[in-house]
Structure formats: structure tokens, C-alpha cells
Design a protein around this motif. Structure first.
Motif, short mmCIF file in Angstrom:
data_model
loop_
_atom_site.label_atom_id
_atom_site.label_comp_id
_atom_site.label_asym_id
_atom_site.label_seq_id
_atom_site.Cartn_x
_atom_site.Cartn_y
_atom_site.Cartn_z
N LYS A 155 0.82 -1.21 0.00
CA LYS A 155 0.00 0.00 0.00
C LYS A 155 0.86 1.26 0.00
N ARG A 156 2.12 1.10 0.34
CA ARG A 156 3.05 2.24 0.32
C ARG A 156 4.17 1.90 -0.65
N SER A 209 13.15 3.83 1.95
CA SER A 209 12.26 4.66 1.13
C SER A 209 13.11 5.76 0.53
#
Length: 274
Positions: free
Chosen positions: A195-196, A227
Motif C-alpha cells: 500500500k506504500r 524509502s
């Protein structure tokens, strides 16, 4: 004049203290002989005082004396849980008797002040009478750590924390499969199961540690999370018992991982339910 000859012919006189009595004069021994019995008393009191001071120094860990002594037999000290009182081998032990877990952490690390203040407020509120409506107070967020430690002055990127979450009473981690399958499932959960898209997790290692006495299985994982704005290296331990899921997570910036790698492994291996 020959002083030596004079001294030899007239040696120094020994002075005695005399006291008159009906029978005549009573001769007392010299002062040195009179006070000789007190020497043993003074010596005994001196040794007792030194011994008491030494015990106080050890009990208070003055100058790290107790930690130094316990360092000669660290395994024995840890088995007796003495590291919950004094650091042993550079680590202190945290024991949560309420939630039922324990682990060690670097002795220089401090508890998260926010959690400490919140725990103090919770203890204070527990003394208040229950509300008239019968409803309980606000429960702690399931994702909120029960405890967390980190280096003084750090920003939170480097820390160890434990989360205790409610799960169904029949919940079993083994249902996810073996250690590797469990590790992959946990990493997917942490990264949001896709989802990310900007967050990526990579499992680097996993192993199963079993406690046959308490019948608990500990899944120890090592993984990376990255990230566009951060890169972290994590070591985690997961286990479940009686409707509660325990998760210890130690994280560090990827750049600091080589420095804290050994400490993180020590923390993970020490995590146990009590």
C-alpha cells in the motif's frame, strides 16, 4: 665528654605511675602496656568500618565497582537477574512484570521520556475512582510501544522498543508457516503490504528459537526498510502467548548498522517472556 659512655653507665629510667595505698606503693605498667589490649579493639572497629564502607560502595555501585565485580562472571549475574539492578557487561536488563517480558539494552541508553510520563500518568489515574458511567478509560493504542530505549539526545532513528498487541486467544504464528514465511509476512505487514509503494522491505535473515519450558517460540528476524527519505536496518523478535502478540524491534540507520550490529543481536537473543 663521652655521651655514649655516660648513657651506658646511666641508662634512661623507666617511668612508672604510682598510687598510694595502705600497703605502700602500687606500681602500674607503662602506658603502652596499659593500652595494648585496646589495640585489638581499635583494629577490629577499623576493619569493621572499612568492611561496611566497602559493602555500601558495592551496593551503590560506587564508581562502577559492583558492575566491575559482576563482570568477572556475567552469565551467573544475568541468570540471577542482577543486571536489572547493576549493568553487567555493558548491558542493563528491563523486566516488565505487568506485560510479562524482559530484555537487555545498552547501559547508556535511556527510556523514552514520553512513555515514562504516560506511564506515570496512568499510574496516577489508577488511583482515581472509576467513572460513574462504568466505562473504562481510553486504552493504549495497539501500535504504541510498551517501552522504548535509545541513546541520550538521539532523534528516535536508533532505538529498541516492544509492542504488545491483543490477538485472538487461539492465534498462532506457526500458522504462517516456517521461520522464513513468518519473516516475509512480518516484513510485508511493516511495509504496508504494497500500500506504500515508496517503502520497500527486504528480509535478510530469520531463525526460530524455542523455549521448551515455557512452550514459547521466538521468531528472530533481520530486515531492511528503505524509502526515498530513509534507510533503516532492523532486528525484530516476535512471539505470541495467551491472546497477546509480542514484538521487539531494534532499528538503526543503515549507515550506523555496522556499529550496532553486535548489540542488536545481543538484545534480540535476550528477549524472553516471563
Amino acid at each position: 665528654m663521652n655521651l655514649f659512655a655516660t648513657w651506658k653507665s646511666n641508662p634512661p629510667c623507666r617511668i612508672y605511675v604510682t598510687q598510694s595505698s595502705d600497703d605502700g606503693k602500687q606500681v602500674f605498667p607503662p602506658p603502652a602496656d596499659q593500652f595494648r589490649p585496646l589495640q585489638s579493639v581499635f583494629r577490629r572497629r577499623l576493619l569493621t568500618g572499612v568492611g561496611a564502607a566497602s559493602l555500601l560502595a558495592v551496593g551503590a555501585n560506587f564508581g562502577g565497582s559492583t558492575s566491575f565485580l559482576l563482570g568477572f562472571s556475567p552469565e551467573a549475574a544475568r541468570s540471577l537477574k542482577l543486571d536489572a539492578l547493576y549493568p553487567v557487561g555493558g548491558y542493563s536488563r528491563y523486566i516488565d512484570t505487568n506485560e510479562g517480558f524482559e530484555f537487555v539494552y545498552p547501559e547508556s541508553w535511556l527510556g523514552d521520556q514520553t512513555l515514562l510520563y504516560r506511564a506515570a500518568g496512568k499510574a496516577e489515574r489508577s488511583l482515581d475512582p472509576p467513572p460513574l458511567g462504568g466505562g473504562g478509560g481510553r486504552r493504549r493504542n495497539v501500535n504504541e510501544p510498551a517501552v522504548a530505549f535509545g541513546p541520550p539526545g538521539s532523534t528516535g532513528e536508533l532505538n529498541v522498543s516492544v509492542i504488545v498487541s491483543p490477538v485472538p486467544i487461539d492465534f498462532s504464528i506457526e500458522a504462517f508457516g516456517g521461520a522464513e514465511e513468518v519473516g516475509e509476512a512480518i516484513v510485508r505487514t511493516i511495509t504496508g503490504s504494497g500500500k506504500r509503494p515508496d517503502v520497500k522491505g527486504t528480509l535478510r535473515g530469520c531463525r526460530l528459537r524455542e523455549d521448551s519450558v515455557r512452550k514459547v517460540k521466538y521468531y528472530e528476524l533481520e530486515f531492511e526498510v528503505e524509502s526515498s527519505v530513509f534507510q533503516r536496518h532492523n532486528v525484530a523478535v516476535c512471539c505470541a502467548r495467551k491472546g497477546r502478540l509480542f514484538t521487539l524491534n531494534a532499528q538503526a540507520p543503515e549507515s550506523a548498522w555496522p556499529q550496532f550490529k553486535s548489540q542488536f543481536y545481543t538484545i534480540a537473543h535476550s528477549f524472553n517472556l516471563v
